[in-house]
Enzyme design. Sequence first.
Site, PDB file in Angstrom:
ATOM      1  CG  HIS A 242     -18.305  -5.791   9.316  1.00 36.40           C
ATOM      2  ND1 HIS A 242     -17.022  -6.189   9.567  1.00 36.40           N
ATOM      3  CD2 HIS A 242     -18.740  -6.558   8.288  1.00 36.40           C
ATOM      4  CE1 HIS A 242     -16.688  -7.143   8.711  1.00 36.40           C
ATOM      5  NE2 HIS A 242     -17.705  -7.398   7.935  1.00 36.40           N
TER       6      HIS A 242
HETATM    7  N1  UDP Z   1     -10.779  -2.286   5.037  1.00 37.49           N
HETATM    8  C1  UDP Z   1     -10.553  -1.036   4.471  1.00 37.49           C
HETATM    9  N2  UDP Z   1     -10.953   0.075   5.158  1.00 37.49           N
HETATM   10  C2  UDP Z   1     -11.555   0.012   6.380  1.00 37.49           C
HETATM   11  C3  UDP Z   1     -11.777  -1.271   6.954  1.00 37.49           C
HETATM   12  C4  UDP Z   1     -11.392  -2.400   6.246  1.00 37.49           C
HETATM   13  O1  UDP Z   1      -9.994  -0.935   3.382  1.00 37.49           O
HETATM   14  O2  UDP Z   1     -11.899   1.064   6.935  1.00 37.49           O
HETATM   15  C5  UDP Z   1     -10.376  -3.490   4.283  1.00 37.49           C
HETATM   16  C6  UDP Z   1      -9.521  -4.457   5.051  1.00 37.49           C
HETATM   17  O3  UDP Z   1      -8.141  -4.118   4.977  1.00 37.49           O
HETATM   18  C7  UDP Z   1      -9.824  -5.768   4.348  1.00 37.49           C
HETATM   19  C8  UDP Z   1     -11.263  -5.609   3.937  1.00 37.49           C
HETATM   20  O4  UDP Z   1     -11.547  -4.218   3.980  1.00 37.49           O
HETATM   21  O5  UDP Z   1      -9.033  -5.905   3.192  1.00 37.49           O
HETATM   22  C9  UDP Z   1     -12.165  -6.377   4.853  1.00 37.49           C
HETATM   23  O6  UDP Z   1     -13.464  -6.131   4.548  1.00 37.49           O
HETATM   24  P1  UDP Z   1     -14.639  -6.389   5.586  1.00 37.49           P
HETATM   25  O7  UDP Z   1     -14.090  -6.395   6.955  1.00 37.49           O
HETATM   26  O8  UDP Z   1     -15.713  -5.410   5.232  1.00 37.49           O
HETATM   27  O9  UDP Z   1     -15.206  -7.801   5.162  1.00 37.49           O
HETATM   28  P2  UDP Z   1     -14.839  -9.287   5.607  1.00 37.49           P
HETATM   29  O10 UDP Z   1     -13.396  -9.504   5.342  1.00 37.49           O
HETATM   30  O11 UDP Z   1     -15.238  -9.457   7.026  1.00 37.49           O
HETATM   31  O12 UDP Z   1     -15.697 -10.120   4.690  1.00 37.49           O
END
Ligand code: UDP
Length: 360
Positions: free
Chosen positions: A204
């Site tokens: 993403h």
């Molecule tokens: N996650 C989730 N469902 C999904 C994909 C990710 O629950 O389909 C969770 C993942 O386990 C983690 C969090 O979302 O805890 C990560 O969020 P994201 O990747 O959107 O943001 P980032 O961590 O890059 O800021």
Amino acid sequence: MRKFLIAAGARPNFIKIAPLIHELRRDDNGVAWKLIHTGQHYDYEMSEAFFDEFDLPKPDYFLNVGPGSHAEQTARIMIEFEKICLEERPDVVIVVGDVNSTLACSLTAKKLNIKVAHIEAGLRSGDMAMAEEINRIATDSISDYLFVTEKSGIANLRREGKREEQIIFTGNIMIDTLYYCLKKLETLSVEKIADPPYAVLTLHRPSNVDNKFKLEDILRAMVEISRDIPLYFPVHPRTKGNMEKFHLNNLLENTNISVLPPLPYLAFLSLWKDAALVLTDSGGIQEETTALGVACFTIRDNTERPITVEEGTNLLIGTTGGKILRAYDDFKRGLQKASRIPDLWDGRTAKRIVDRLLVG
Ligand code: UDP
């Protein structure tokens, strides 16, 4: 009575505030607190689903800011959050992570002379083209309490001139949620999505998904990998929109890649915990895979979470199709790294944070 306002707006935020709220609810610790949902992520799959799964209360305020450019979103949150701060007059505003809500709420609070606590402070990718990096640096520069997840955060904050007493190494609150949900999975029957062996993919980051050629190059590499191992791909709304806009959906048709909607946390956890490999550009997933010892390829050139590479299962493999396929080739030949769980990623971070905040 001391009063805290907890601000959250996006999927990774909800995952980080859950243990904090559980901890604040646990004892009669003489604190009043309220939860503010900015509405940065608003669809059910990216927001409400998590409140149910983590047993979180309905937010006290919902700002409903919705989508928009960075400036629009940040500004709208600030305008609405200022009204709440003026009405509630909290002692501390607690923000988490690195999204626009984090920056908007910390800036608003600080200008009203309210103390700011930043959970997940000190992380630095060194990449100023990343909106999150700007949010991290700006938020840390005005925060009073800097709760740090890993040792690189301590070094970064020292280098930026923070006082020792502000830098508080409390561990990784996301891992509290991970352990909480692993326990939940023992008693719940979550429908199995796949039978091992398989790999999981999430994408993403704007740098990977906002450019047609970049996204196409990465997806073509994934199709190649899926000839060897089935791939499960819960698609982030941003990526979904771009795949449609760039007419890339047909690339994944008739392949061994299962395209899924964004999954609730428990369903996603029950999927990736048994994966042979996770391929991702997420921040949080780099940490979660390290905590459970699952191999992780991060499709980026840098990480703000270097402990996952130094001590954990994470490998930074770059963002081109060629590099991704080379890394997968090494993986297949059994070149996996040894790993350990980083210090204080033990499921007790929220308690350490609340204990510190209660001292004042
Ligand atoms: N996650 C989730 N469902 C999904 C994909 C990710 O629950 O389909 C969770 C993942 O386990 C983690 C969090 O979302 O805890 C990560 O969020 P994201 O990747 O959107 O943001 P980032 O961590 O890059 O800021």
